[in-house]
Scaffold this motif. Sequence first.
Motif, PDB file in Angstrom:
ATOM      1  N   MET A   1      -3.419  -3.590   7.901  1.00  0.00           N
ATOM      2  CA  MET A   1      -2.347  -2.625   8.667  1.00  0.00           C
ATOM      3  C   MET A   1      -1.739  -3.900   8.296  1.00  0.00           C
ATOM      4  O   MET A   1      -0.544  -4.820   8.902  1.00  0.00           O
ATOM      5  CB  MET A   1      -2.627  -3.115  10.491  1.00  0.00           C
ATOM      6  N   LYS A   2       0.246  -2.277   8.737  1.00  0.00           N
ATOM      7  CA  LYS A   2       1.121  -3.255   8.874  1.00  0.00           C
ATOM      8  C   LYS A   2       1.993  -3.194  10.064  1.00  0.00           C
ATOM      9  O   LYS A   2       1.780  -2.399  10.773  1.00  0.00           O
ATOM     10  CB  LYS A   2       2.186  -2.250   7.841  1.00  0.00           C
ATOM     11  N   ARG A   3       2.934  -3.930  10.434  1.00  0.00           N
ATOM     12  CA  ARG A   3       2.704  -4.060  11.670  1.00  0.00           C
ATOM     13  C   ARG A   3       4.952  -3.756  12.263  1.00  0.00           C
ATOM     14  O   ARG A   3       5.383  -4.095  11.267  1.00  0.00           O
ATOM     15  CB  ARG A   3       2.743  -5.411  12.700  1.00  0.00           C
ATOM     16  N   LEU A   4       5.078  -3.279  12.924  1.00  0.00           N
ATOM     17  CA  LEU A   4       6.614  -3.496  13.530  1.00  0.00           C
ATOM     18  C   LEU A   4       7.296  -4.766  14.528  1.00  0.00           C
ATOM     19  O   LEU A   4       7.789  -4.820  14.825  1.00  0.00           O
ATOM     20  CB  LEU A   4       6.870  -1.672  14.264  1.00  0.00           C
ATOM     21  N   LEU A   5       6.593  -5.779  14.164  1.00  0.00           N
ATOM     22  CA  LEU A   5       6.815  -7.070  14.666  1.00  0.00           C
ATOM     23  C   LEU A   5       6.508  -8.053  14.313  1.00  0.00           C
ATOM     24  O   LEU A   5       5.793  -7.927  13.089  1.00  0.00           O
ATOM     25  CB  LEU A   5       6.098  -6.891  15.893  1.00  0.00           C
ATOM     26  N   LYS A 323      -0.054   7.761  15.853  1.00  0.00           N
ATOM     27  CA  LYS A 323       0.258   9.112  16.183  1.00  0.00           C
ATOM     28  C   LYS A 323       1.609   9.066  16.685  1.00  0.00           C
ATOM     29  O   LYS A 323       2.826   9.948  16.811  1.00  0.00           O
ATOM     30  CB  LYS A 323      -0.334  10.750  15.969  1.00  0.00           C
ATOM     31  N   LYS A 324       1.577   8.663  18.315  1.00  0.00           N
ATOM     32  CA  LYS A 324       2.763   8.195  19.499  1.00  0.00           C
ATOM     33  C   LYS A 324       3.790   7.541  18.439  1.00  0.00           C
ATOM     34  O   LYS A 324       4.928   8.147  18.831  1.00  0.00           O
ATOM     35  CB  LYS A 324       2.128   7.914  20.750  1.00  0.00           C
ATOM     36  N   ALA A 325       3.712   6.547  17.413  1.00  0.00           N
ATOM     37  CA  ALA A 325       4.323   5.734  17.383  1.00  0.00           C
ATOM     38  C   ALA A 325       4.929   6.154  16.424  1.00  0.00           C
ATOM     39  O   ALA A 325       6.536   6.576  16.140  1.00  0.00           O
ATOM     40  CB  ALA A 325       3.744   4.543  17.081  1.00  0.00           C
ATOM     41  N   SER A 339       9.988   1.467   9.213  1.00  0.00           N
ATOM     42  CA  SER A 339       7.878   1.304   9.986  1.00  0.00           C
ATOM     43  C   SER A 339       7.878   3.029  10.026  1.00  0.00           C
ATOM     44  O   SER A 339       6.726   2.522   9.790  1.00  0.00           O
ATOM     45  CB  SER A 339       9.380   1.233  11.496  1.00  0.00           C
ATOM     46  N   VAL A 340       8.911   3.580   9.843  1.00  0.00           N
ATOM     47  CA  VAL A 340       7.882   5.248   9.596  1.00  0.00           C
ATOM     48  C   VAL A 340       7.046   4.677   8.423  1.00  0.00           C
ATOM     49  O   VAL A 340       5.351   5.545   8.869  1.00  0.00           O
ATOM     50  CB  VAL A 340       8.904   6.627   9.359  1.00  0.00           C
ATOM     51  N   ALA A 341       7.345   4.218   7.292  1.00  0.00           N
ATOM     52  CA  ALA A 341       6.260   4.034   6.359  1.00  0.00           C
ATOM     53  C   ALA A 341       5.394   3.203   7.429  1.00  0.00           C
ATOM     54  O   ALA A 341       4.443   3.782   6.261  1.00  0.00           O
ATOM     55  CB  ALA A 341       7.336   3.127   5.076  1.00  0.00           C
ATOM     56  N   ALA A 342       5.653   2.164   7.665  1.00  0.00           N
ATOM     57  CA  ALA A 342       4.550   1.462   8.570  1.00  0.00           C
ATOM     58  C   ALA A 342       3.300   2.036   9.008  1.00  0.00           C
ATOM     59  O   ALA A 342       1.813   1.454   8.204  1.00  0.00           O
ATOM     60  CB  ALA A 342       4.808   0.822   8.469  1.00  0.00           C
ATOM     61  N   ILE A 343       3.059   3.211   9.256  1.00  0.00           N
ATOM     62  CA  ILE A 343       2.696   3.730  10.492  1.00  0.00           C
ATOM     63  C   ILE A 343       2.197   4.895   9.606  1.00  0.00           C
ATOM     64  O   ILE A 343       0.500   4.940  10.299  1.00  0.00           O
ATOM     65  CB  ILE A 343       3.793   4.683  11.481  1.00  0.00           C
ATOM     66  N   TYR A 344       3.152   5.389   8.246  1.00  0.00           N
ATOM     67  CA  TYR A 344       1.947   6.527   7.888  1.00  0.00           C
ATOM     68  C   TYR A 344       0.604   5.659   6.883  1.00  0.00           C
ATOM     69  O   TYR A 344      -0.321   5.653   6.865  1.00  0.00           O
ATOM     70  CB  TYR A 344       3.187   6.951   6.325  1.00  0.00           C
ATOM     71  N   ASN A 345       1.176   3.943   6.487  1.00  0.00           N
ATOM     72  CA  ASN A 345       0.023   3.635   5.947  1.00  0.00           C
ATOM     73  C   ASN A 345      -0.599   2.937   7.081  1.00  0.00           C
ATOM     74  O   ASN A 345      -2.017   3.456   6.498  1.00  0.00           O
ATOM     75  CB  ASN A 345       0.784   2.114   5.999  1.00  0.00           C
TER      76      ASN A 345
END
Length: 478
Positions: A1-5, A323-325, A339-345
């Motif tokens: 998982m790629k994190r935003l933090l 999906k909320k993120a 960050s959008v890329a990380a969530i798609y991942n």
Amino acid sequence: MKRLLPSFAVLALALTACEQGGESVDREANDESEKQELNAQASAKGLSTEKVERLYSQATEFYQKGKFPQAKAVMTQAYAAFEQLPNKDEANRVNFLRELCKTSFQLREDKKAMEYANQILTHAKTDEDKAFAHSQLGSIRRRQGEHEQALEHHEKALELRLEDLGEAHPEVGGIYHDVGITWFEQGEYDRAISYHEQALSIWLNALDPKDPRIASAYHGTGIAYGKKGDHGKAIANYREALAIWEQSLDSKHPDLATAYNNLGVAQDGMAQHEEAIASHKKALSIRLSILGPTDPDVAASYSNLGSAYVGANEFDQALVQHKKALAICLQSLGSDHPSVAAIYNNIGGIHSQNGEPGKALDHYRKCLAIELKSLGPEHPDVATTYNNLGAMHIGKKEYAEAVDCYLKCLAIEQKSLGPEHLDVAITHQLIGSIHAAKGDKESAIASLLQAKTIRMKKLGPQHPLTKSALEDIRKLSP
């Protein structure tokens, strides 16, 4: 998982949460700051000294509660009224400037914070005020990525305070703490830990044990241990920080959210997934209450909560959170943000674990397109995405496409990590296994020999991974 933090807390020691929104956020913040100043000037006429003092006290109370926009608005009004008093004390002027500088920093108004810090240097009568200004300038430069200049300012502050106060003073601890953050952001985690622990040692001896600054030192140390992969020590430090902040800060203070967020990340790293879910829910609740439902930090909490649900094998819940993120980040950051890329991942990973390789490939490709545009073709995150794409192609028995992805991953890893890194060995072995599945024994052995050579050098002949590569070679050898 790629994190935003993870992110630093935002307490009065000039710590900052992770940057999101870029220049447009700073520009909008500065425009709003200028409006506040004009409004303050219009409403400040004729205020008495007592009224100015009350406004100053009200603003500092807002600041201590983490309500930085309110603090800035009231302090701006107070300072405008101070400027109109017939008799002005220059020491009081510096006090106003210090509060405005701190609050502007917390609001990420770097241009304004720098202006206030330089005004402090102009009006300062004491080494204490000069040291404060240099500390603030150091923190601003650090946030702008100018780490050498940041360290220069922090060293000036340290020199001034050591001369006046000695090694054991709490203010000296604060400067050590800021230097620790600067080294952290340069990837020097051991140096960061050393400076944070120096700050902690000073503060434990000099301050009340419930002082929030002690919590900041524990928190900074925890983040550095987390980046080193030592999640156990990270958790221990986060718990120490939370034990203090829960007693000394407002229950909705942003620092509590940051600490719960980072605790959840560390717990997830230790496979304590249920505990991680609970921590991320606490962070999310605070952030929703103080930031609203469309803030990027709220998106980070949803995303990290989703990752914890993945660890707990609750994939449906994980997908809901990611999906909320995604919806928040697309709205607030734009479709090309990392960050959008990380969530798609991360959504791709959930589909992969659900046995939906087609949906996984679709999301990994969206992730890759953004990363290539926003990060460039040689970024380590791009290597991770090529790795994930390769795994999906293997699952679909699309071996040529899989090899192509892993070779691209390998090229990035060799450049960014070095040709003898253990991650490079893993990629060599994956490529070898694909060649073996295709029946190309010669190419398979060549790749496996690369993996074996790295592991022999780094791990020794008796390590299980080395033995694994040797066994794979033996099976393919005539």
